[in-house]
Design an enzyme around this catalytic site. Structure first.
Site, PDB file in Angstrom:
ATOM      1  N   ASP A 196      -9.058   3.941  -1.705  1.00 23.14           N
ATOM      2  CA  ASP A 196      -9.935   4.357  -0.608  1.00 23.14           C
ATOM      3  C   ASP A 196     -11.226   4.963  -1.143  1.00 23.14           C
ATOM      4  O   ASP A 196     -11.407   6.179  -1.165  1.00 23.14           O
ATOM      5  CB  ASP A 196      -9.201   5.344   0.299  1.00 23.14           C
ATOM      6  N   ASP A 218       0.851  -1.198   0.000  1.00 23.21           N
ATOM      7  CA  ASP A 218       0.000   0.000   0.000  1.00 23.21           C
ATOM      8  C   ASP A 218       0.887   1.247   0.000  1.00 23.21           C
ATOM      9  O   ASP A 218       2.109   1.148   0.119  1.00 23.21           O
ATOM     10  CB  ASP A 218      -0.876  -0.052   1.261  1.00 23.21           C
TER      11      ASP A 218
END
Lengths: 520, 845
Positions: free
Chosen positions: B521, B444
């Site tokens: 996200d 990430d």
């Protein structure tokens, strides 16, 4: 036909070693794999099998043949062929279990007797561990029973204390109510005395009040006169060309008006002092400009600090007033709100009363004090009654068993925080580093499900999370021999969960003994 | 404290992105300048400089009417692909590597025709034509004009530093696709009146919908889609880019503005959509067949805060009968956000936890980010610092910026040694308490993300990499290089025996060789559910086939209707994971009432039933370079209605899915593609729908509008257990959707589900299944493959037969018959086959 007999082989439900147990086998009924004793009679090898939902009748040989015939899955109790099938493991020696058919031969030992994994095409072999588990479970149950037994003893004591406390509170309440009546009588009497003497006092003071007014008036006039005089003198001084006007140029020569202290008096600065006019005559000077100008002159003279905005203002100005009267900010206003406060009157305005009047004033003062005391006494009793009513309204359990927890607090420390539960009051959290405490919730109510109302408490309206909801805390309560918090977690952001054990929560739980012995 | 700061950023942004931080074109100097320039027609070919080499290379000089000359090189490549490179004579531009799967193979030039004002180069049926003055490059397939590079817009200028611009036209196209990743419809919009589409990998919290803003990934590919002809370009360049788009007949084009790096353009000519995607994947590679468990359901949250919580979640999935294959660990499992460590208090016994997970036949995936905490004594940091493996500031000092651990430095993955170094930490001995149960890695924050809004939350362009390369030149491949390191690390960890599983947020062309992606996200809103189909379909056309979106939405709390619909829709994207931000309510499916649980369980179970379809499609992706999920226009490009269709996808060629992405609806409009000869059968009712119709199909909360194509064979596993491992030994169900000639066909692929034996030793069972109403024929597709140990056990065959044809817009009807035995009464599941000969089974009644 490759159907092997194993597909509908019957299994004795009493493994031989079980015979050694003191419990005897209740029956020798054979039944297909995965069928519970209670349903055994529905699987009769001498007859066709009827699906439980009556939708179909099939030859008994098709039971457990790994082909799902019945829409309800009842023909495949021992295989995973029907998606909605149910597999029953006897788990002799421990608790029986019903499994979804998908758990049969999936490589995971679900049944402690290993009966759900029989295919042999998975790597898993499942030993029968029901006896161990059963023994362990019974030991655990035994332990729990002992805890409950001991806990119930303690609970009885707590309950007694709680009931006694409640009784005491009730008695106290009766007493207080009586006291309150008394106190109210006293208060009424004092009120009457006070009213009478005050009426007298009022009358006696009338003449003095008039005098005071006159004095005030006189002073104000003198002050105005003085201001005018001062302003006129200043005007004359400033009016350098003596044309009867003070103008910007005249002010620019005076450093006192350099507001921003940059070394020169700008037009804007000068204009400010002339109340935004180019020039002013004497009357305008007095009425509009003087109020702006004077503080700067005083400041220059070292008599006056520049006004601090808002709060500080009044105080700072007062300093100046004492020494140098005549500041434009007046004294008016304040006194009028409280009509009678002789002892707080400023010295100069305090007049000497004649003896007779003074006596009345003294009496009135005494009467007022007594009345205030009587009033306070009533209030105190009322507040105490309020507290007791609050207490009596609180639900401390059917037998008052939780009552003694009120007023106590219980700590729990994890690697980061110290949590505190003060039952019926609040839950808090404090970092170990010692910074300040955060309120996780304030007592709201019992929050358990219908059948176990006292199994859970809710504390809500705690401090709001940063950019989030107010914190709240749920407290799960179970039986234990001492009262303590055993775990704290935050399952959702800002929603805390405390585990709390206490004897107060000990009660008989429905025995699992029946289950344990069901299939033995 | 840091956490607070981060939450602050996320929460205050809410549902819209921070436009102060993330710039539009007018605030980016080169974009602003290039977008507002006039075409200035500066270059002309100097014919005397042309050299042509039979092996596929053409070179010439572009004389500048003012300023410096340029060198043009045109390479003819195999597979109807050209490569056009233009640079200054004394170029100092960075030349990208690490992106292409291999050096592209040159094609033989079949013919050259040099005229006064142009030269043409013929390679097979394709032709490249270069006009000298005005300078224009045309590409043709046979006589059809495919791609035009318009020289009048070519802009190189010293005053722009290394920025350049050009225009590319697609004369045969009607609509442009590509330019992943944007939270927008798959069909690119005209940007007249809005910002251009931007490609710059950025960590955009709370990204907004219908926006050309840059997101986490960048794939600089444009596909020009027509009804009969398809062509595309791939700009092999990892710097920041902006694209102005125009769609329309004879007017489909893009203005491309690039900050730095090379003008290195691959021109790919179809003509079919399949051809076009294959050309691109020939250049950048495919996603290797993943392990089967990666296609199951994944449960994640930021974060499961302790090993007890992890075990509890796993146990609850079992108790409540929800299939689950993987549980994920977000950053909080680490000791102070130091990767390759465990929090000693909350994850005190990771080995025991992994055993617990493994005993339930589940697996673990943990996050490992590219930023390394600045802390003396932390071995990863100390080693990288000592060896010079961190990205440096322009002044040569080691770059330090804020990220999860606080002050952090960033591994310089451009350096092969640094990749090796970082990758080595995945080994069991260097990552303490890691076991094979830790089956995959989540990379990430690898745009990379730096918590500093003044630099768009990423490394400054003048930061320095290995070989003194400026960050701006390689920005968009930072994430690719990160996954490259992880991929090699995991291969090494398991001695090359196990196929690595990696999920990455930042990505670029070629990322598919190492990693799957998700859409970052997102937010709990209906529009985000819808756009997850656009994003993953776009990714699939670009080889990034392993793609999904956080089920339920990362930020915010979905209501139960949205959550249920998301579980249903998400089950039909390749990667199926629920994930949620730390400030959301817990939403593991077992926490809801039994009605909601039932719907979610149904959706997950349906996913597991179709795992053989997914697994086979992933194999076929690697084998044939075809997407796993496909927009309808991929197979039905002659149907203009499909070009801008949303909420629809095809799983492979044979399953049509219409996501219910609208709240409170009782019907949804489904577009059934194909001519009137194409028919579709819903899985949960008995209608038959005809191609090229829009039908309002009734739905309730349990419905997932899923349709099988008539003529197909869909292979399922209908007994759903709690994980893929538990289902490994179960048999298959063949669903045959017979067409008018009573025929249907499909494929199935079986192997050991984990190793490379399928590729290295041809150990697999890949079968074609041909069905009519009474016969099943199984044919081994590869003669030389070895299917030993991979028996295709048939539990049952379900024949879907049309009994009433659809007519006049009214749906028809089909019936199902279930067969579990052959004509001899043998249970199908007990039959043994020798796959060396075609297998033929006659079904019993």
């Amino acid at each position: 036909m490759e159907f092997s007999m194993k597909n509908f082989k019957f299994y004795p439900i009493c493994p031989t070693f079980l015979v050694l147990l003191s419990v005897t086998c209740s029956s020798e009924v054979s039944r297909p794999r995965g069928v519970s004793l209670s349903r055994a009679s529905l699987y009769n090898p001498d007859r066709n099998f009827l699906c439980f939902d009556n939708s179909k009748s099939i030859p008994f040989s098709q039971v457990n043949d790994e082909y799902c015939d019945c829409p309800d899955g009842s023909d495949e109790p021992g295989t995973s062929a029907c998606p909605n099938g149910v597999f029953h493991c006897t788990n002799a020696g421990h608790k029986p279990l019903n499994l979804a058919a998908s758990r049969v031969n999936d490589g995971i030992c679900d049944c402690c007797d290993g009966s759900d994994e029989y295919a042999g095409n998975t790597v898993t072999t499942c030993p029968n561990i029901c006896l161990q588990l059963g023994r362990h479970a019974r030991e655990e149950a035994q332990k729990l029973a002992e805890i409950i037994k001991a806990g119930k003893q303690l609970k009885a004591e707590l309950s007694q204390k709680g009931l006694r406390l409640k009784e005491e509170k009730k008695e106290k309440l009766v007493e207080l109510q009586k006291n309150k009546e008394e106190a109210e009588k006293v208060k009424a009497e004092k009120q009457r005395i006070k009213d009478e003497i005050e009426a007298l006092e009022n009358k006696s003071l009338e003449v003095y009040r008039k005098l005071e007014e006159e004095e005030k008036q006189r002073k104000a006039e003198a002050e105005a006169q003085k201001t005018r005089q001062e302003a006129t003198e200043t005007f004359t001084k400033f009016d350098s060309n003596q044309d009867g006007l003070v103008d910007i140029a005249e002010l620019q020569t005076r450093q006192s008006f350099d507001k921003d202290r940059n070394g020169e008096v700008s037009v804007e600065e000068a204009k400010y002092f002339l109340n935004n006019q180019e020039s002013v005559d004497l009357e305008t000077f007095i009425s509009d400009a003087w109020a702006n100008i004077k503080p700067y002159l005083m400041m220059d003279a070292g008599l006056f600090k520049p006004p601090v905005p808002q709060d500080g203002e009044a105080e700072d100005l007062q300093d100046g007033d004492d020494e140098h009267d005549g500041a434009p900010e007046g004294d008016e206003g304040e006194e009028e709100e409280e009509p009678y406060q002789p002892e707080e009157e400023p010295e100069e305005t305090k007049l000497q009363y004649d003896e007779e009047t003074q006596k009345i004033v003294d009496q009135a003062t005494a009467a007022r004090n007594e009345f205030t005391d009587a009033e306070r006494a009533v209030r105190e009793i009322e507040s105490e009654i309020g507290n007791i009513n609050d207490y009596l309204e609180k639900d401390f359990g059917p037998e008052e068993e939780f009552a003694t927890l009120q007023g106590e607090c219980f700590d729990y420390t994890d690697h980061e925080y110290i949590y505190k539960l003060c039952p019926f009051e609040k839950a808090t959290q404090q970092p170990k580093s010692g910074s300040s405490e955060t309120r996780l919730g304030t007592w709201a109510r019992w929050n358990g499900p219908e059948d176990n109302k006292y199994g859970s408490m809710l504390y809500d309206k705690g401090q709001s999370c940063w950019n989030g909801p107010p914190r709240s805390t749920k407290v799960n309560i179970v039986c234990g021999t001492e009262s303590k918090v055993t775990a704290v977690s935050e399952p959702n952001r800002c929603e805390y969960l405390f585990e709390f054990v206490t004897p107060a929560a000990c009660r008989e739980i429905p025995s699992e003994a029946d289950d344990l012995h069901d299939e033995l | 404290m840091l956490r607070l700061v981060i939450l602050a950023t996320c929460l205050t942004l809410g549902h819209f992105a921070d436009h102060d931080t993330f710039k539009n074109c007018s605030r980016v100097e080169f974009c602003n300048t290039l977008r507002n320039r006039q075409p200035f027609d500066k270059y002309a070919v100097d014919p005397s400089t042309i050299t042509i080499d039979d092996n596929g290379s053409v070179k010439m000089t572009l004389k500048a009417k003012k300023g410096s000359d340029l060198q043009l090189e045109l390479l003819a490549l195999v597979d109807r692909t050209f490569r056009l490179r233009i640079k200054e004579t004394a170029s100092t531009r960075y030349e990208l590597h690490d992106v292409l799967v291999a050096e592209p193979q040159l094609a033989h030039i079949d013919g050259v025709l040099q005229q006064d004002n142009y030269v043409t180069i013929q390679v097979g049926e394709t032709t490249a034509q270069i006009f000298y003055d005005p300078f224009v490059v045309n590409f043709y397939l046979v006589q059809v004009h495919q791609v035009v590079i318009d020289g009048s817009t070519l802009t190189f200028d010293e005053s722009l530093d290394q920025a350049f611009a050009f225009n590319v036209k697609f004369p045969a196209a009607l609509q442009l696709y590509g330019l992943h990743e944007h939270a927008d419809s798959l069909a690119l919009r005209d940007t007249n009146g809005s910002d251009p589409y931007r490609l710059r990998n950025l960590d955009v919290a709370g990204y907004e919908l219908d926006s050309p803003m840059a997101l986490y990934g960048a794939v600089p590919v444009l596909y020009g889609w027509g009804t009969y002809s398809h062509a595309g370009v791939f700009l092999h360049n990892a710097a920041e880019q902006w694209y102005d788009i125009t769609n329309g007949q004879w007017d489909t084009q893009a203005n491309v503005m690039v900050e730095s790096g090379m003008f290195d353009l691959f021109v790919m000519i179809g003509p079919s959509p399949e051809d076009l995607v294959q050309r691109y994947l020939s250049l950048t590679g495919t996603f290797r067949l993943p392990q089967l468990w990666t296609l199951g359901y994944h449960q994640s949250r930021w974060s499961y805060m302790s090993q007890e919580e992890v075990k509890d979640v796993v146990a609850n999935f079992t108790t409540y009968n929800f299939p689950l294959d993987v549980i994920w660990l977000d950053v909080d499992y680490t000791d102070g956000k130091k990767y390759f460590t465990w929090d000693p208090a909350t994850y005190s016994d990771p080995v025991e936890m992994q055993k617990n997970i493994s005993a339930a036949f589940k697996r673990l995936v943990a996050i490992i980010d590219p930023h390394i905490k600045v802390e003396k004594g932390y071995n990863v940091y100390d080693g990288a610092l000592e060896k010079g493996y961190f990205v440096k500031r322009a002044n040569g000092s080691v770059f330090e910026g804020d990220c999860w651990p606080g002050l952090s430095s960033y591994i310089d993955f451009l350096n092969p040694d640094a990749r090796q170094y970082y990758g080595s930490y995945y080994s069991y001995d260097k990552f303490p308490y890691s076991t094979p149960v830790l089956s995959g890695i989540w990379n990430d924050m690898n745009e990379p993300s730096v918590f500093d809004n003044s630099i768009e939350k990423t490394l400054p362009g003048d930061s320095l990499h290995f070989g003194n390369v400026s960050h701006r030149d390689i920005h968009n491949i930072y994430g690719l290089l990160h996954t490259m390191s992880t991929h090699q690390g995991l291969l090494d960890r398991d001695n090359g025996t196990t196929r690595p599983f990696i999920l990455t947020r930042a990505h670029f062309a070629g990322t598919q060789r190492y990693s799957g992606i998700w859409t970052g996200d997102n937010t709990a809103g209906w529009g985000y559910l819808s756009v997850s189909y656009d994003s993953c379909l776009g990714a699939n056309l670009l080889g990034l086939v392993f793609c999904g979106a956080d089920v339920g939405g990362f930020s915010g709390n979905p209501d139960t209707e949205l959550l249920q619909r998301w579980y249903q829709a998400g089950a039909w994207l390749p990667f199926y994971r629920a994930h949620a931000s730390s400030d959301t309510q817990r939403r593991e499916p077992y926490l809801f009432d039994s009605g909601v649980q039932g719907v979610i369980r149904g959706a997950i179970q349906m996913r597991y039933q179709h795992l053989p379809v997914w697994y086979t499609l992933f194999y076929e992706h690697e084998r044939n370079k075809v997407p796993v999920i496909r927009p309808l226009f991929y197979h039905y490009s002659y149907e203009l209605e499909t070009f801008k269709l949303r909420n629809h996808l095809l799983v492979g060629r044979d399953i049509l899915v219409r996501a219910v992405a609208e709240p409170g609806v009782e019907t949804v409009t489904v577009h059934f593609p194909g001519s009137e000869n194409e028919h579709w059968m819903p899985v949960d009712s008995t209608e038959v729908y005809e191609g090229t119709t829009d039908v309002d199909v009734p739905v309730d909360i349990k419905s997932i509008p899923v349709f099988y194509r008539v003529g197909s064979v869909i292979v399922r596993k209908d007994l759903v257990r709690l994980s893929t491992d538990e289902m490994a030994n179960d048999g298959y169900t063949i669903n045959a959707c017979l067409d008018r000639r009573n025929q249907s066909t499909g494929t199935v692929f079986l192997d050991d589900f984990t190793s490379y034996n399928y590729a290295n030793n041809k150990q697999y069972n890949y079968l074609r299944i041909d069905m009519d109403d009474v016969n099943v024929a199984l044919t081994k597709i590869d003669e030389d493959s070895n299917p030993d140990g991979f028996d295709f056990v048939i539990d049952e065959v379900i024949i879907h037969r049309i009994v009433q044809e659809p007519q006049n817009g009214k749906p028809g009807r089909y019936v199902k018959t279930v067969h579990k035995t052959d004509a001899n009464g043998q249970l199908l599941k007990n039959l043994k086959f020798n796959y060396d000969e075609p297998v033929s089974i006659k079904l019993g009644l």
